[in-house]
Every structure is written in structure tokens, then in C-alpha cells.
Design a protein around this motif. Structure first.
Motif, PDB file in Angstrom:
ATOM      1  N   VAL A   1      23.223 -20.049  33.083  1.00  4.49           N
ATOM      2  CA  VAL A   1      24.366 -19.322  33.856  1.00  4.49           C
ATOM      3  C   VAL A   1      24.306 -17.626  33.670  1.00  4.49           C
ATOM      4  N   ALA A   2      23.895 -17.481  32.374  1.00  5.98           N
ATOM      5  CA  ALA A   2      23.718 -15.848  32.010  1.00  5.98           C
ATOM      6  C   ALA A   2      22.571 -15.346  32.882  1.00  5.98           C
ATOM      7  N   TYR A   3      21.505 -15.877  33.050  1.00  2.00           N
ATOM      8  CA  TYR A   3      20.277 -15.738  33.588  1.00  2.00           C
ATOM      9  C   TYR A   3      20.625 -15.410  35.115  1.00  2.00           C
TER      10      TYR A   3
ATOM     11  N   VAL B   1      23.609 -14.597  36.628  1.00  2.00           N
ATOM     12  CA  VAL B   1      24.334 -13.732  36.769  1.00  2.00           C
ATOM     13  C   VAL B   1      23.665 -12.205  36.543  1.00  2.00           C
ATOM     14  N   LEU B   2      23.046 -12.233  35.505  1.00  2.00           N
ATOM     15  CA  LEU B   2      22.000 -10.936  35.519  1.00  2.00           C
ATOM     16  C   LEU B   2      21.182 -10.902  36.663  1.00  2.00           C
ATOM     17  N   PHE B   3      20.492 -12.009  37.236  1.00  2.56           N
ATOM     18  CA  PHE B   3      19.709 -12.057  38.448  1.00  2.56           C
ATOM     19  C   PHE B   3      20.391 -11.496  39.595  1.00  2.56           C
ATOM     20  N   ALA B   4      21.621 -11.889  39.692  1.00  6.14           N
ATOM     21  CA  ALA B   4      22.474 -11.755  40.857  1.00  6.14           C
ATOM     22  C   ALA B   4      22.753 -10.225  40.861  1.00  6.14           C
ATOM     23  N   MET B   5      22.965  -9.690  39.318  1.00  2.41           N
ATOM     24  CA  MET B   5      23.409  -8.335  39.231  1.00  2.41           C
ATOM     25  C   MET B   5      22.049  -7.397  39.702  1.00  2.41           C
ATOM     26  N   PHE B   6      20.961  -8.019  39.437  1.00  2.00           N
ATOM     27  CA  PHE B   6      19.591  -7.080  39.668  1.00  2.00           C
ATOM     28  C   PHE B   6      19.653  -6.807  40.955  1.00  2.00           C
ATOM     29  N   ILE B   7      19.753  -8.174  41.971  1.00  2.44           N
ATOM     30  CA  ILE B   7      19.485  -8.085  43.113  1.00  2.44           C
ATOM     31  C   ILE B   7      20.675  -7.089  43.787  1.00  2.44           C
ATOM     32  N   TYR B   8      21.954  -7.398  43.493  1.00  5.28           N
ATOM     33  CA  TYR B   8      23.084  -6.771  43.963  1.00  5.28           C
ATOM     34  C   TYR B   8      23.096  -5.205  43.531  1.00  5.28           C
ATOM     35  N   TYR B   9      22.514  -4.735  42.595  1.00  2.00           N
ATOM     36  CA  TYR B   9      22.622  -3.375  42.033  1.00  2.00           C
ATOM     37  C   TYR B   9      22.095  -2.456  43.309  1.00  2.00           C
ATOM     38  N   ASP B  10      20.803  -2.900  43.816  1.00  2.00           N
ATOM     39  CA  ASP B  10      20.092  -2.046  44.644  1.00  2.00           C
ATOM     40  C   ASP B  10      19.931  -2.924  45.972  1.00  2.00           C
TER      41      ASP B  10
ATOM     42  N   MET C   1       7.471  -7.439  50.595  1.00  2.00           N
ATOM     43  CA  MET C   1       6.982  -8.074  49.267  1.00  2.00           C
ATOM     44  C   MET C   1       6.604  -9.506  49.192  1.00  2.00           C
ATOM     45  N   ASP C   2       5.597  -9.912  48.368  1.00  2.00           N
ATOM     46  CA  ASP C   2       5.084 -11.342  48.407  1.00  2.00           C
ATOM     47  C   ASP C   2       6.235 -12.142  47.571  1.00  2.00           C
ATOM     48  N   LEU C   3       6.765 -12.890  48.432  1.00  2.03           N
ATOM     49  CA  LEU C   3       8.314 -13.749  47.970  1.00  2.03           C
ATOM     50  C   LEU C   3       7.562 -14.919  47.079  1.00  2.03           C
ATOM     51  N   GLY C   4       6.713 -15.115  46.971  1.00  2.00           N
ATOM     52  CA  GLY C   4       6.106 -16.302  46.189  1.00  2.00           C
ATOM     53  C   GLY C   4       5.819 -15.726  45.031  1.00  2.00           C
ATOM     54  N   GLU C   5       5.108 -14.441  44.984  1.00  2.00           N
ATOM     55  CA  GLU C   5       4.992 -13.760  43.577  1.00  2.00           C
ATOM     56  C   GLU C   5       6.257 -13.473  42.882  1.00  2.00           C
ATOM     57  N   PHE C   6       7.512 -13.027  43.823  1.00  2.00           N
ATOM     58  CA  PHE C   6       8.569 -12.531  43.438  1.00  2.00           C
ATOM     59  C   PHE C   6       9.285 -13.997  42.684  1.00  2.00           C
ATOM     60  N   GLY C   7       9.385 -14.980  43.422  1.00  2.00           N
ATOM     61  CA  GLY C   7       9.738 -16.460  42.851  1.00  2.00           C
ATOM     62  C   GLY C   7       9.104 -16.606  41.355  1.00  2.00           C
ATOM     63  N   LYS C   8       7.773 -16.555  41.434  1.00  2.01           N
ATOM     64  CA  LYS C   8       6.945 -17.090  40.270  1.00  2.01           C
ATOM     65  C   LYS C   8       7.382 -16.070  39.107  1.00  2.01           C
ATOM     66  N   ASN C   9       7.685 -14.779  39.486  1.00  2.72           N
ATOM     67  CA  ASN C   9       8.084 -13.740  38.278  1.00  2.72           C
ATOM     68  C   ASN C   9       9.398 -14.078  37.921  1.00  2.72           C
ATOM     69  N   ALA C  10      10.414 -14.358  39.038  1.00  2.00           N
ATOM     70  CA  ALA C  10      11.937 -14.808  38.425  1.00  2.00           C
ATOM     71  C   ALA C  10      11.773 -16.112  37.802  1.00  2.00           C
TER      72      ALA C  10
ATOM     73  N   PHE D   1      12.042 -18.909  32.256  1.00  2.00           N
ATOM     74  CA  PHE D   1      11.621 -19.530  31.050  1.00  2.00           C
ATOM     75  C   PHE D   1      11.534 -18.735  29.743  1.00  2.00           C
ATOM     76  N   ILE D   2      11.109 -17.642  29.949  1.00  2.00           N
ATOM     77  CA  ILE D   2      11.223 -16.826  28.906  1.00  2.00           C
ATOM     78  C   ILE D   2      12.393 -16.702  28.183  1.00  2.00           C
ATOM     79  N   PHE D   3      13.421 -16.330  28.942  1.00  2.00           N
ATOM     80  CA  PHE D   3      14.819 -16.030  28.508  1.00  2.00           C
ATOM     81  C   PHE D   3      15.541 -17.284  27.832  1.00  2.00           C
ATOM     82  N   VAL D   4      15.012 -18.422  28.763  1.00  2.00           N
ATOM     83  CA  VAL D   4      15.924 -19.690  28.146  1.00  2.00           C
ATOM     84  C   VAL D   4      14.874 -20.353  26.806  1.00  2.00           C
ATOM     85  N   VAL D   5      13.763 -20.219  26.692  1.00  2.00           N
ATOM     86  CA  VAL D   5      12.941 -20.714  25.562  1.00  2.00           C
ATOM     87  C   VAL D   5      13.473 -19.630  24.296  1.00  2.00           C
ATOM     88  N   ALA D   6      13.486 -18.375  24.619  1.00  2.00           N
ATOM     89  CA  ALA D   6      14.056 -17.650  23.361  1.00  2.00           C
ATOM     90  C   ALA D   6      15.530 -17.728  22.944  1.00  2.00           C
TER      91      ALA D   6
END
Length: 133
Positions: A49-51, A53-62, A73-82, A87-92
Motif C-alpha cells: 500500500v505504501a509503495y 501511494v508513493l508511486f502514485a505521488m511520483f507520477i502525480y508530482y509531474d 519512453m519504453d513502457l516495458g522498461e518503465f514497468g520493469k523498473n517499477a 520488490f526491493i522495497f518489499v524485501v527490505a
């Protein structure tokens, strides 16, 4: 006849039961693995849920710039990075949760051991007094 030692012990135990005893007894009713697993699952849900919200704030910011660049942009690469960042956020978050809840469980168990030791002492004091009569 009143026994001062018994009264002190009962007061100490009542204060424990009233304050941290309730939480510790609820924690102590689980096996260690079950307790930690349940808390980690709650943490993973919270991290998701936190991720989001943060992702939505990142998109909505600009958002205007994002909408202009969306076709470039390459949407596949954008999706992979997201997903990678998710994954990194949840594992940490899960690792930190494991450490925190392992510590809390061990602390609660130690506290409950002291409480049950005090119960045994109280029972021994009652037995001693009943034998004197």
C-alpha cells in the motif's frame, strides 16, 4: 494475616497484567514462527500500500511531463523498473519487520517467563501459609 511479601508480589503482578501483560500474553499465545509470519504478512501488505501511494505521488508530482513523455519512453522498461523497485522495497521492509518482530517476541517471552515465575512464587507463599495454619 497479611503477608507483606505476598502483597508486594501481587501488586507487581497486577501492574504487569494491567500494562504490558496483555500485549505479551497475546504475543505469547502464538508459536514464534506463526507470530513472525503473521506480522511479516501484515508488513508486506502495508509495504504494498505504501509503495502504491508513493508511486502514485511520483507520477502525480509531474503528471503533465509524464503524459508528454509517455509516448517517448519504453513502457516495458518503465514497468520493469517499477516492479524492481517494488520488490526491493518489499524485501527490505520484510527483513526489517522480521528483525523487529523477532525481538518483540523474544522480549515478550522473557517477560512472560518472569511473570509465570512470580505466579509460582505466589502459589508457594500460599502453600506455606496454609501449612502454618
Amino acid at each position: 494475616m497479611l503477608n507483606e511479601e505476598r502483597i508486594k508480589l501481587m501488586t507487581k503482578m497486577a501492574a504487569y497484567e494491567e500494562n504490558e501483560g496483555r500485549k505479551n500474553m497475546a504475543t505469547g499465545s502464538y508459536f514464534r514462527g506463526d507470530y513472525i509470519e503473521m506480522q511479516i504478512l501484515k508488513s508486506i501488505f502495508s509495504a504494498t500500500v505504501a509503495y502504491l501511494v508513493l508511486f502514485a505521488m511520483f507520477i502525480y508530482y509531474d503528471f503533465e511531463m509524464f503524459m508528454q513523455d509517455i509516448y517517448k519512453m519504453d513502457l516495458g522498461e518503465f514497468g520493469k523498473n517499477a516492479l524492481l523497485y517494488y520488490f526491493i522495497f518489499v524485501v527490505a521492509y520484510a527483513v526489517i519487520s522480521y528483525i523487529v518482530y523477532s525481538y518483540r517476541y523474544s522480549k515478550a517471552k522473557k517477560s512472560l517467563k518472569r511473570y509465570f515465575y512470580n505466579l509460582k512464587q505466589l502459589a508457594a507463599l500460599y502453600d506455606l501459609e496454609s501449612r502454618k495454619m
